[in-house]
Design a protein around this motif. Structure first.
Motif, mmCIF file in Angstrom:
data_model
loop_
_atom_site.group_PDB
_atom_site.id
_atom_site.type_symbol
_atom_site.label_atom_id
_atom_site.label_comp_id
_atom_site.label_asym_id
_atom_site.label_seq_id
_atom_site.Cartn_x
_atom_site.Cartn_y
_atom_site.Cartn_z
ATOM 1 N N ILE A 137 -28.210 -49.101 11.904
ATOM 2 C CA ILE A 137 -27.498 -49.656 10.751
ATOM 3 C C ILE A 137 -26.907 -48.523 9.932
ATOM 4 N N ASN A 138 -25.739 -48.760 9.341
ATOM 5 C CA ASN A 138 -25.068 -47.702 8.595
ATOM 6 C C ASN A 138 -25.805 -47.346 7.304
ATOM 7 N N GLU A 139 -25.904 -48.306 6.367
ATOM 8 C CA GLU A 139 -26.452 -47.990 5.047
ATOM 9 C C GLU A 139 -27.151 -49.201 4.437
ATOM 10 N N ARG A 140 -27.957 -48.907 3.403
ATOM 11 C CA ARG A 140 -28.466 -49.945 2.517
ATOM 12 C C ARG A 140 -28.178 -49.524 1.085
ATOM 13 N N GLU A 141 -27.528 -50.388 0.345
ATOM 14 C CA GLU A 141 -27.195 -50.087 -1.044
ATOM 15 C C GLU A 141 -28.457 -50.127 -1.897
ATOM 16 N N GLY A 142 -28.639 -49.093 -2.700
ATOM 17 C CA GLY A 142 -29.816 -49.046 -3.546
ATOM 18 C C GLY A 142 -29.770 -50.014 -4.707
ATOM 19 N N SER A 143 -28.561 -50.336 -5.178
ATOM 20 C CA SER A 143 -28.421 -51.163 -6.374
ATOM 21 C C SER A 143 -28.802 -52.616 -6.117
ATOM 22 N N ASN A 144 -28.440 -53.141 -4.958
ATOM 23 C CA ASN A 144 -28.696 -54.554 -4.677
ATOM 24 C C ASN A 144 -29.460 -54.798 -3.370
ATOM 25 N N GLY A 145 -29.786 -53.731 -2.651
ATOM 26 C CA GLY A 145 -30.529 -53.871 -1.410
ATOM 27 C C GLY A 145 -29.721 -54.429 -0.252
ATOM 28 N N LYS A 146 -28.406 -54.525 -0.422
ATOM 29 C CA LYS A 146 -27.555 -55.106 0.615
ATOM 30 C C LYS A 146 -27.348 -54.115 1.755
ATOM 31 N N PHE A 147 -27.452 -54.607 2.984
ATOM 32 C CA PHE A 147 -27.260 -53.771 4.157
ATOM 33 C C PHE A 147 -25.803 -53.773 4.592
ATOM 34 N N ASP A 148 -25.332 -52.601 5.013
ATOM 35 C CA ASP A 148 -24.064 -52.487 5.729
ATOM 36 C C ASP A 148 -24.427 -52.408 7.208
ATOM 37 N N TYR A 149 -24.225 -53.520 7.922
ATOM 38 C CA TYR A 149 -24.684 -53.621 9.297
ATOM 39 C C TYR A 149 -23.708 -53.046 10.313
ATOM 40 N N ASP A 150 -22.586 -52.491 9.859
ATOM 41 C CA ASP A 150 -21.690 -51.820 10.802
ATOM 42 C C ASP A 150 -22.439 -50.692 11.496
ATOM 43 N N LYS A 151 -22.068 -50.450 12.734
ATOM 44 C CA LYS A 151 -22.714 -49.403 13.530
ATOM 45 C C LYS A 151 -21.695 -48.288 13.798
ATOM 46 N N HIS A 152 -21.813 -47.194 13.057
ATOM 47 C CA HIS A 152 -20.940 -46.044 13.268
ATOM 48 C C HIS A 152 -21.456 -45.229 14.457
ATOM 49 N N TRP A 153 -20.536 -44.473 15.060
ATOM 50 C CA TRP A 153 -20.918 -43.764 16.295
ATOM 51 C C TRP A 153 -21.948 -42.673 16.058
ATOM 52 N N TRP A 154 -21.815 -41.928 14.961
ATOM 53 C CA TRP A 154 -22.625 -40.722 14.841
ATOM 54 C C TRP A 154 -24.112 -40.986 14.570
ATOM 55 N N PRO A 155 -24.493 -42.042 13.806
ATOM 56 C CA PRO A 155 -25.933 -42.275 13.656
ATOM 57 C C PRO A 155 -26.634 -42.643 14.963
ATOM 58 N N GLN A 156 -25.898 -43.271 15.889
ATOM 59 C CA GLN A 156 -26.507 -43.575 17.188
ATOM 60 C C GLN A 156 -26.872 -42.267 17.900
ATOM 61 N N ALA A 157 -25.952 -41.306 17.835
ATOM 62 C CA ALA A 157 -26.193 -40.012 18.485
ATOM 63 C C ALA A 157 -27.343 -39.265 17.824
ATOM 64 N N GLU A 158 -27.346 -39.209 16.496
ATOM 65 C CA GLU A 158 -28.395 -38.470 15.780
ATOM 66 C C GLU A 158 -29.762 -39.116 15.972
ATOM 67 N N ALA A 159 -29.781 -40.452 16.132
ATOM 68 C CA ALA A 159 -31.054 -41.144 16.325
ATOM 69 C C ALA A 159 -31.749 -40.698 17.601
ATOM 70 N N LEU A 160 -30.977 -40.443 18.648
ATOM 71 C CA LEU A 160 -31.574 -40.006 19.909
ATOM 72 C C LEU A 160 -32.391 -38.731 19.695
ATOM 73 N N VAL A 161 -31.788 -37.770 19.015
ATOM 74 C CA VAL A 161 -32.446 -36.467 18.846
ATOM 75 C C VAL A 161 -33.590 -36.566 17.840
ATOM 76 N N GLY A 162 -33.354 -37.277 16.738
ATOM 77 C CA GLY A 162 -34.392 -37.400 15.719
ATOM 78 C C GLY A 162 -35.640 -38.093 16.233
ATOM 79 N N LEU A 163 -35.462 -39.130 17.052
ATOM 80 C CA LEU A 163 -36.601 -39.836 17.618
ATOM 81 C C LEU A 163 -37.274 -39.011 18.720
ATOM 82 N N MET A 164 -36.479 -38.281 19.494
ATOM 83 C CA MET A 164 -37.057 -37.387 20.504
ATOM 84 C C MET A 164 -37.864 -36.282 19.829
ATOM 85 N N ASN A 165 -37.390 -35.817 18.687
ATOM 86 C CA ASN A 165 -38.114 -34.805 17.925
ATOM 87 C C ASN A 165 -39.486 -35.335 17.498
ATOM 88 N N ALA A 166 -39.522 -36.581 17.029
ATOM 89 C CA ALA A 166 -40.795 -37.179 16.621
ATOM 90 C C ALA A 166 -41.739 -37.354 17.811
#
Length: 402
Positions: free
Chosen positions: A299-328
């Motif tokens: 998921i792209n973002e969650r707004e802090g003011s109202n808790g609303k999610f931006d459910y769009d899926k941008h390309w770069w968080p998918q890529a970073e998730a692979l490495v961040g989860l592999m790191n864990a």
């Protein structure tokens, strides 16, 4: 079974890296009319030869083809890295005040001469990787020169951290935003994250005590200022560290987790290393719980003011998730992180990768439909996130014990 899945993933990433990413950039991004690389290529691969040329795009191209030439022993990729370096040096480098300009027109004439620290940091990052490829002393010297300019002008002696942007002559600016969608604050997590990244890379090729102290201080800024108790990152601050807003950027959360882990490996402090590892795992846990949608996409973002999610899926968080989860997983050996990253990869492979026309779609909506109005090559659409994730994952999987 898990090892089989990781090894299968390793093979798939190798193919995607070569055929979907690097081949695409080699074929479509070179500007044979005006030199360097084209400022924009649209979703249907039509080239906009008169689009402006951004520093971030060009620095990330230099980084990508430099590491590609090293890792894949490719003369063709070295030629592209050489092309990127030559263009940046000739057109982006400020011969009067030092540093690099933010943006040029398609002919190489500066349109934004400001010194955005995010851009200076990415230039250090790219030059450091290009130095690994070439060993040319003037490349390292230029990276060190930019580092010293950043420390002279951007480092905040009073409150610590780095001020966001400056004018051409390093004078103060009223508008320091990285982009129009960003809030106008003097200190941001995003810029600090990529200063951290750049200093980590520079320290690996230039062992310097002062630089090591600066990197240590940056790590502590993340631990003390940017990373909240819930494992999410705070994004925007005033100069004296008053927080503005509570938006959560899931891609930045998980990217920070592994970049911080990489940075602390350069510091001879076992207590700090252990502290960062614990934080990286905490970030990854929160990311799995909240940042991955039902379909495996990030998921792209969650707004802090109202808790609303931006459910769009941008390309770069998918890529970073692979490495961040592999790191864990590397830290904990808990297979839940492998399970999560395989789900993210399954989503990216199905929806983000353009198997017909090459590269990755900028974003897809929650129904998996790509937004074809977004470019494939552009000021922010670069080969760095997805190519880096491929290299990182391929190398990290090699070290998984059978």
């Amino acid at each position: 079974m898990m090892d089989f899945n990781l090894k299968t993933l390793q093979g798939e990433l190798g193919i995607v890296l070569q055929e979907n990413i690097l081949d695409y950039w080699e074929k479509y991004s070179v500007d044979d009319l005006s030199g360097g690389f084209i400022g924009q290529v649209n979703a249907d691969n039509t080239k906009s030869f008169e689009a402006n040329k951004g520093l971030i795009l060009n620095a990330r191209i230099l980084w990508t083809f430099s590491i590609s030439a090293v890792e894949m022993r490719s003369d063709d990729y070295q030629k592209l890295a050489d092309r990127a370096y030559t263009y940046i040096q000739k057109y982006f480098r400020d011969p009067i005040y030092g540093g690099v300009y933010w943006e040029l027109d398609y002919l190489g004439i500066p349109t934004q001469r400001k010194k955005q620290i995010y851009g200076q940091a990415f230039t250090i990052y790219a030059l450091s990787e290009y130095y690994c490829l070439t060993g040319i002393q003037e490349v390292l010297d230029w990276a060190i020169e930019i580092y010293k300019l950043m420390e002279q002008h951007s480092y905040d002696d009073k409150y610590v951290g780095y001020i966001e942007a400056f004018g051409e002559d390093w004078s103060s600016l009223s508008d320091v935003r990285l982009s129009e969608k960003d809030a106008n604050y003097e200190k941001t997590m995003n810029t600090h994250l990529h200063v951290l990244e750049a200093y980590t890379c520079l320290l690996q090729i230039w062992p310097n005590d002062q630089l090591k102290l600066k990197l240590t201080a940056l790590i502590n800024v993340f631990l003390e200022r940017f990373i909240k108790s819930d494992g999410h990152l705070s994004l925007f601050f005033t100069r004296d560290w008053v927080l503005s807003g509570n938006t959560i950027s899931y891609g930045h959360d998980i990217e920070c987790a592994w970049l911080l882990t990489e940075a602390v490996q350069e510091i001879d402090d076992e207590d700090l290393i252990e502290k960062v590892r614990l934080v990286a795992v905490k970030i990854a846990n929160g990311f799995i719980e909240e940042g991955i949608d039902y379909d495996g996409g990030v998921i792209n973002e969650r707004e802090g003011s109202n808790g609303k999610f931006d459910y769009d899926k941008h390309w770069w968080p998918q890529a970073e998730a692979l490495v961040g989860l592999m790191n864990a997983y590397t830290i904990t050996k808990d297979p839940k992180y492998v399970d999560a990253l395989l789900k993210v990869w399954s989503f990216a492979r199905k929806y983000h990768i353009d198997h017909e026309n090459g590269e990755w779609h900028w974003l897809v909506n929650r129904e998996g439909k790509p937004d074809l109005s977004k470019e494939k090559v552009g000021f922010w659409k670069c080969p760095y996130h997805n190519a880096r994730a491929c290299f990182e994952m391929i190398n990290r999987i090699k070290h998984v014990k059978k």
